[in-house]
Design an enzyme around this catalytic site. Structure first.
Site, PDB file in Angstrom:
ATOM      1  N   ASN A  82       0.819  -1.202   0.000  1.00 47.57           N
ATOM      2  CA  ASN A  82       0.000   0.000   0.000  1.00 47.57           C
ATOM      3  C   ASN A  82       0.861   1.263   0.000  1.00 47.57           C
ATOM      4  O   ASN A  82       2.084   1.201  -0.034  1.00 47.57           O
ATOM      5  CB  ASN A  82      -0.931  -0.026   1.214  1.00 47.57           C
ATOM      6  CG  ASN A  82      -2.315   0.506   0.896  1.00 47.57           C
ATOM      7  OD1 ASN A  82      -2.473   1.365   0.030  1.00 47.57           O
ATOM      8  ND2 ASN A  82      -3.309   0.006   1.582  1.00 47.57           N
ATOM      9  N   HIS A 113      23.421   2.497  10.723  1.00 47.77           N
ATOM     10  CA  HIS A 113      24.521   3.127  11.450  1.00 47.77           C
ATOM     11  C   HIS A 113      24.682   2.450  12.808  1.00 47.77           C
ATOM     12  O   HIS A 113      23.801   1.732  13.274  1.00 47.77           O
ATOM     13  CB  HIS A 113      24.268   4.628  11.649  1.00 47.77           C
ATOM     14  CG  HIS A 113      22.948   4.905  12.282  1.00 47.77           C
ATOM     15  ND1 HIS A 113      22.737   4.813  13.634  1.00 47.77           N
ATOM     16  CD2 HIS A 113      21.753   5.246  11.738  1.00 47.77           C
ATOM     17  CE1 HIS A 113      21.468   5.103  13.904  1.00 47.77           C
ATOM     18  NE2 HIS A 113      20.851   5.360  12.768  1.00 47.77           N
TER      19      HIS A 113
END
Length: 188
Positions: A82, A113
């Site tokens: 969607n 990270h």
């Protein structure tokens, strides 16, 4: 030219355009996917496979799909995505057959990270089973696994293993209850 012939010609041209788009983006397709509204933004430097009869619906927010070098993204047949779904594969993401993914859901197999110097950046495969429903505004994070027929409630964050045939919700997502799913039953 009759109206039926015009509609048929438009459909053929759209399918040809989608086929060309997938070829240009190096997306392997079993059949032409259904794009309703804006087409997904695809950045594919790895391997991306889309199964038969997959559907991407985007009328408000475009989907973003990134497959980095050496990574694999596999989408099973009959799956639905969607508005605003965002997928990033740096290693491996496998989405099963007939899975439904709600608005603004994020599926990332990396943390992108480090949290701190002593903690390595997490990169781990994601497996989403068959006939799974992932509710809107959810996140499926690196190393997660969701079993067949399970439902992830809207707004949940999956960070581990969710077994088959259950409803999970929360941050992090926890099993709320078991679901009685008969063999062969598919969500509409």
């Amino acid at each position: 030219m009759s109206m039926c012939k015009k509609v048929s010609l438009r459909r053929k041209l759209k399918n040809l355009s989608i086929k060309f788009f997938c070829k240009r983006k190096k997306v392997m397709i079993d059949s032409i996917p259904i794009f309703s509204g804006a087409w997904p933004e695809i950045h594919n430097k790895g391997i991306m496979r889309i199964g038969n009869q997959c559907s991407f619906r985007s009328f408000r927010l475009r989907q973003s799909i990134t497959v980095q070098t050496g990574a694999i993204l596999e989408i099973g047949e009959g799956s639905f995505f969607n508005d605003g779904v965002n997928i990033c594969a740096t290693q491996s993401i496998k989405i099963g057959h007939h899975t439904k993914v709600g608005d603004m859901t994020y599926i990332f197999d990396t943390d992108f990270h480090q949290l701190s110097p002593e903690r390595e950046m997490k990169n781990a495969p994601i497996i989403i089973g068959n006939n799974v429903w992932v509710g809107a505004n959810s996140m499926i994070l690196a190393g997660s696994s969701i079993g067949n027929n399970s439902v992830i409630a809207a707004g949940s964050i999956v960070v581990g293993e969710i077994p088959p045939n259950c409803l999970a919700a929360g941050t992090p997502a926890k099993v709320i209850r078991s679901l009685n799913i008969p063999d062969g039953w598919l969500r509409q």
